[in-house]
Structures are given as C-alpha cells and as structure tokens.
Scaffold this active site. Structure first.
Site, PDB file in Angstrom:
ATOM      1  CB  THR A 175      -6.215   5.916 -22.800  1.00 17.23           C
ATOM      2  OG1 THR A 175      -7.122   6.763 -22.101  1.00 17.23           O
ATOM      3  CG2 THR A 175      -4.888   6.641 -22.968  1.00 17.23           C
ATOM      4  CB  THR A 176      -5.289   0.931 -24.295  1.00 15.95           C
ATOM      5  OG1 THR A 176      -5.054   1.191 -22.914  1.00 15.95           O
ATOM      6  CG2 THR A 176      -4.314  -0.123 -24.776  1.00 15.95           C
TER       7      THR A 176
ATOM      8  CE1 TYR B  69      -3.714  22.152 -22.540  1.00 17.39           C
ATOM      9  CE2 TYR B  69      -5.715  23.287 -23.181  1.00 17.39           C
ATOM     10  CZ  TYR B  69      -4.346  23.275 -23.023  1.00 17.39           C
ATOM     11  OH  TYR B  69      -3.618  24.400 -23.330  1.00 17.39           O
TER      12      TYR B  69
ATOM     13  CE1 TYR C 261      -9.110   5.723 -17.139  1.00 12.89           C
ATOM     14  CE2 TYR C 261      -9.480   6.273 -19.455  1.00 12.89           C
ATOM     15  CZ  TYR C 261      -8.650   5.820 -18.450  1.00 12.89           C
ATOM     16  OH  TYR C 261      -7.357   5.453 -18.737  1.00 12.89           O
TER      17      TYR C 261
ATOM     18  NE  ARG D 149      -2.794   7.346 -20.184  1.00 15.35           N
ATOM     19  CZ  ARG D 149      -1.942   7.269 -21.203  1.00 15.35           C
ATOM     20  NH1 ARG D 149      -1.838   8.257 -22.072  1.00 15.35           N
ATOM     21  NH2 ARG D 149      -1.179   6.190 -21.364  1.00 15.35           N
TER      22      ARG D 149
END
Length: 294
Positions: free
Chosen positions: A47-48, A110, A136, A141
């Site tokens: 993500t980062t 999602y 993860y 998120r």
C-alpha cells in the site's frame, strides 16, 4: 520453539516518482539506504508503494529492482495482492520467478468476500504457487477483516506462513499466536503499536516509518528482539511522534515529503493522492527532529 521464517523490521517501501514515471535510480538509493540502516528485510509495492496506481508492468519492474538491488543481503517480501484471485496468483508467480523470498497478499478489497471466500482465496494461491505467502489484514482499507479462525485453517497449508496485521488489535495477536502455532509469522503493520505487538508474541513489523528513519527503527526492533524492553521503550518514545506523523495525511504523502526533505526523492504521488498538506508537513518536520532524523 522454532524460529519464525521472517522476523524484525521490514520497510514498506515507497515507490518514488519523477515527472510521472517511476524513478528507478531513487528507488535503488532508497533500498540501499534501508539495508545500510540495518533493516531485516524489504517489502516493495505494498500500500505504501502506491501499488493501486502502478501499472502491472511498473509493479513487476519495482519488485525486480528490489530483488536485484538486495542481491540476497536481506529477504524481499513482494507485494502481490489483488481483489481478483487469478490476478493475485499471477503476481505471486512473478514474485517467485524473479527470486523474491515471499509474497504479501492483501485480503481482497472492495468486493468484501465472506470468511469462506477469504479461505478459498488464499487456498487457491497456496495451491498454485510454491512460495511463502503472508496474509495482509488491513480492514480499515479493504472493508473486510479475516478472522483468527480462518487464519488457523490457513496456517495448516504449506505456503501460507504468516500475517501482516494492521488492525492495531493487540489481544487478537495473543489469541492468533495460540491458534496458529509457533511457526506462524506475525508481523505488525501498525508502527505505533509495534512495541505492544512484540510483547504479545509478534516477530516484527512491516513499517512505514522505516522509510524515513531506518537506523532508529532498526535499533528499536533490535532492542526489543534481544529482550531489552527498557531500551526498546526509550526508542519507542523517540519514534512515536514520527509514527503518528506518517498518517497526518493520506499515506504515503507525508512519508514522501519527509524523504524529499532529506533529498532522497521527490514528494510526487499519483492521483487521487496529492502532496501532503502544510499542517502535515509541519508535524512531519517536528517529528523527524524528535526522532533524531534531522
């Protein structure tokens, strides 16, 4: 008790950009700086690393650069998640093909599968590719939270080896350790609670803060892993403001601002992210000073 497959500090590397493209030279410099700073492994394109806005070709290229630059000095856990199981499998296959030591696979975002769907997702990856896979879990998120009960089932599979836990739920860590067994790798994905996570039996952290302060963050994890809890607490106190500052705006914008201030890359991010706000920048600079980075 056996030693975990992965332990210690693993920076969740940013992907530096310049003029809209991936800045490969800056990325190599960042990897070298992390290794010189004493980190225990590397995690590209999480993500980062802004994987959501990288093309598939860029994603693969960044993983390849990371593996090539690391050159076996530290393990590389390649980001390889997707909300499509088939796409995740392809990314894990690529990670294996170019020599990554493991893959980090986020829960499908999602679409919000139920718990049985989550199990089936990771079981399919386990069956398709012979590479260690870290689950993860970051419900803030993804909109989905994988249960300890499902993780305990996954822990019996040969290629599902552990978790990056970004829930910040410390009691969950103790229960998970008991349910998944001694071989289950437990890495925090939440810098501020990293000290508590280790105390609950965790093995390390996939860290945003390490991008900015690798030496200081490595010193913290080395102290904690050696049983020097008093020393670790002192390091934690110096780093806690910086941990918080990394999320004073949409990540990784504050982190990239800090790296730009150090002259290591630009602060460029891709839409829909924008550069860190003035208030965020002010807090980041103050936190960097507290941590001894500047």
């Amino acid at each position: 008790m056996s030693q975990p497959l992965f332990k210690g500090l693993f920076p969740a590397l940013v992907t530096p950009f310049r003029d809209g493209g991936v800045d490969e030279e800056a990325f190599i410099r960042l990897v070298e700086r992390q290794i010189a700073g004493g980190v225990h492994g590397l995690v590209p394109v999480g993500t980062t690393g802004e994987t959501a806005t990288l093309s598939h070709d860029e994603h693969r290229r960044v993983v390849e650069l990371c593996v090539k630059t690391a050159h076996g000095r530290v393990p590389v856990i390649a980001g390889a998640g997707s909300n499509s199981t088939e796409e995740a499998i392809e990314l894990v296959r690529h990670a294996k093909a170019i020599g990554a030591d493991a893959a980090l696979v986020v829960t499908p975002y999602y679409v919000r599968p139920n718990q049985e769907g989550l199990y089936a997702h990771y079981r399919a990856i386990n069956d398709a590719v012979q590479l260690p896979v870290m689950v993860y879990n970051v419900p803030g998120r993804t909109g989905v939270d994988i249960s300890n009960e499902v993780l305990a089932r996954l822990a019996t599979l040969p290629n599902i080896v552990g978790i990056k836990d970004a829930t910040g739920d410390l009691p969950r860590a103790s229960m998970q350790r008991l349910m998944c067994g001694d071989d289950w790798v437990m890495l925090s994905g939440d810098d501020p609670s990293g000290l508590g996570y280790l105390a609950h039996g965790g093995h390390g952290c996939i860290s945003v803060t390490s991008n900015v302060a690798p030496e200081q963050t490595s010193a913290f994890y080395n102290a904690a892993m050696s049983g020097d809890w008093a020393g670790a607490l002192q390091h934690q106190d110096r780093l806690i403001r910086l941990h918080r500052a990394m999320f004073t705006d949409a990540s990784p914008a504050p982190c990239k601002f800090a790296l730009a201030h150090l002259g290591l890359c630009t602060d460029e991010v891709r839409l829909p992210l924008v550069a860190a706000s003035e208030a965020s920048r002010t807090e980041v600079l103050a936190a960097m000073h507290d941590a001894g980075v500047i």
